[in-house]
Design a protein around this motif. Structure first.
Motif, short mmCIF file in Angstrom:
data_model
loop_
_atom_site.label_atom_id
_atom_site.label_comp_id
_atom_site.label_asym_id
_atom_site.label_seq_id
_atom_site.Cartn_x
_atom_site.Cartn_y
_atom_site.Cartn_z
N PHE A 17 48.69 -11.57 -12.37
CA PHE A 17 49.77 -10.85 -11.69
C PHE A 17 49.37 -9.42 -11.29
O PHE A 17 50.22 -8.54 -11.21
CB PHE A 17 51.04 -10.82 -12.55
N SER A 18 48.08 -9.20 -11.04
CA SER A 18 47.64 -7.89 -10.57
C SER A 18 47.43 -7.90 -9.05
O SER A 18 46.79 -7.01 -8.51
CB SER A 18 46.35 -7.45 -11.28
N TYR A 19 47.96 -8.90 -8.38
CA TYR A 19 47.97 -9.00 -6.91
C TYR A 19 46.56 -9.06 -6.33
O TYR A 19 46.29 -8.53 -5.26
CB TYR A 19 48.77 -7.84 -6.30
N THR A 21 44.85 -11.92 -5.45
CA THR A 21 44.83 -12.88 -4.35
C THR A 21 45.63 -12.38 -3.16
O THR A 21 45.15 -12.42 -2.01
CB THR A 21 45.38 -14.24 -4.81
N GLY A 22 46.83 -11.91 -3.41
CA GLY A 22 47.69 -11.48 -2.30
C GLY A 22 47.09 -10.36 -1.48
O GLY A 22 47.11 -10.39 -0.24
N GLU A 26 45.94 -11.48 2.33
CA GLU A 26 46.82 -10.96 3.37
C GLU A 26 46.18 -9.88 4.22
O GLU A 26 46.53 -9.71 5.38
CB GLU A 26 48.11 -10.43 2.75
N GLY A 41 48.10 -19.96 -7.01
CA GLY A 41 47.51 -18.66 -6.70
C GLY A 41 47.88 -18.12 -5.34
O GLY A 41 47.95 -16.91 -5.13
N ASP A 43 50.75 -18.71 -3.83
CA ASP A 43 52.21 -18.62 -3.67
C ASP A 43 52.66 -17.22 -3.26
O ASP A 43 53.70 -17.05 -2.62
CB ASP A 43 52.91 -19.01 -4.98
N VAL A 44 51.88 -16.21 -3.61
CA VAL A 44 52.24 -14.83 -3.33
C VAL A 44 52.02 -14.45 -1.87
O VAL A 44 52.59 -13.47 -1.38
CB VAL A 44 51.44 -13.87 -4.25
N VAL A 45 51.22 -15.23 -1.16
CA VAL A 45 50.87 -14.90 0.22
C VAL A 45 52.04 -15.23 1.14
O VAL A 45 52.54 -16.36 1.16
CB VAL A 45 49.61 -15.67 0.65
N LYS A 46 52.47 -14.26 1.94
CA LYS A 46 53.62 -14.44 2.82
C LYS A 46 53.23 -15.05 4.17
O LYS A 46 54.06 -15.62 4.86
CB LYS A 46 54.32 -13.10 3.04
N ALA A 215 49.83 -2.09 -5.76
CA ALA A 215 48.54 -2.69 -6.11
C ALA A 215 47.42 -1.70 -5.83
O ALA A 215 47.36 -1.10 -4.75
CB ALA A 215 48.32 -3.97 -5.32
#
Length: 253
Positions: A17-19, A21-22, A26, A41, A43-46, A215
């Protein structure tokens, strides 16, 4: 006289949860390919993500299909399967699928500007499954299978970094205390002594964190975190934003 394009060869470690991947998926240059081993992993990408099976990669690397901004291959992490209670149960399919994909990237046109492996922790599990099938005796001694897995991880990093694009390897980390010296360190979560020299395989190696809802990445040693840094003539600030432009500006676009 030709000028060779510079590519990012980045490693980024951090707790869940340290962002990690996102921030990378992104903000890094598109089109971008994610080789994904982390359940949920992405799922956080919008942004929209096209997901394909590993065997479909040749259609893109051969130029038969146009690439979308974000393409992802998920290696056997969310497939429907029965619960197996056998402790020593190994599966070589994820590692073999991964090898086929990497070989296709090397032999094909590689139309992506960025390739992300997320995370090395999951890649390690795939290699351990392969070792368990092909060399079951090694699984009786952690020193043996960890050494073999470390060799395969290092080999993978070197092959993917040889591709003509930016490459990023994400990984979890582990904080441990040396019982003899009392020193506390945070290292990449990889097997064998590879963890002690993993950072040297990258041109940029960062520690990811979320501070005050933002982040960030640490680019210089701080506290328990050692071995991070950048190969740049001018040292960057000790802490930067986690996005591509925050770190590299226009230098690598």
């Amino acid at each position: 006289m030709s000028t060779q394009k510079k590519f990012v060869r980045e490693g980024r470690m951090g707790p869940p949860f340290s962002y990690k991947t996102g921030a990378v998926v992104e903000s890094y240059p598109k089109p971008l390919l994610v080789l994904e081993f982390d359940i949920g992993g992405l799922d956080v990408v919008k942004q929209p993500i096209e997901r394909i099976e590993p065997q479909k990669i040749r259609e893109y690397s051969n130029g038969d299909k146009p690439v979308t901004p974000i393409l992802a291959i998920e290696f056997d992490t969310l497939r429907k399967r029965e619960l197996d209670l056998t402790i020593k149960s190994y599966d070589s399919i994820p590692a073999l699928n991964f090898k086929d994909v990497v070989d296709s990237l090397v032999k094909g046109k590689c139309p992506w500007k960025t390739i992300v492996v997320d995370p090395i922790t999951g890649l390690t599990e795939a290699f351990v499954g392969y070792i368990g099938v092909t060399d079951s005796a090694a699984m009786n001694d952690a020193r043996q299978w960890a050494h073999k897995a470390g060799i395969l991880i290092q080999r993978t990093i070197m092959v993917i970094q040889g591709l003509p694009c930016h490459t990023v390897f994400l990984m979890h980390c582990d904080t441990d205390k040396n019982e003899i010296t009392g020193e506390i360190t945070t290292d990449p979560m990889v097997p064998s002594k590879l963890r002690q020299r993993l950072a040297s395989l990258f041109s940029q190696f960062f520690y990811a964190a979320v501070e005050g809802g933002k982040a960030v990445v640490y680019t210089q040693p701080s506290g328990f975190v050692k071995g991070v840094g950048m190969r740049k003539p001018d040292l960057s600030r000790p802490k930067l934003g986690a996005l591509f432009l925050d770190i590299y500006g226009e230098e690598y676009k």
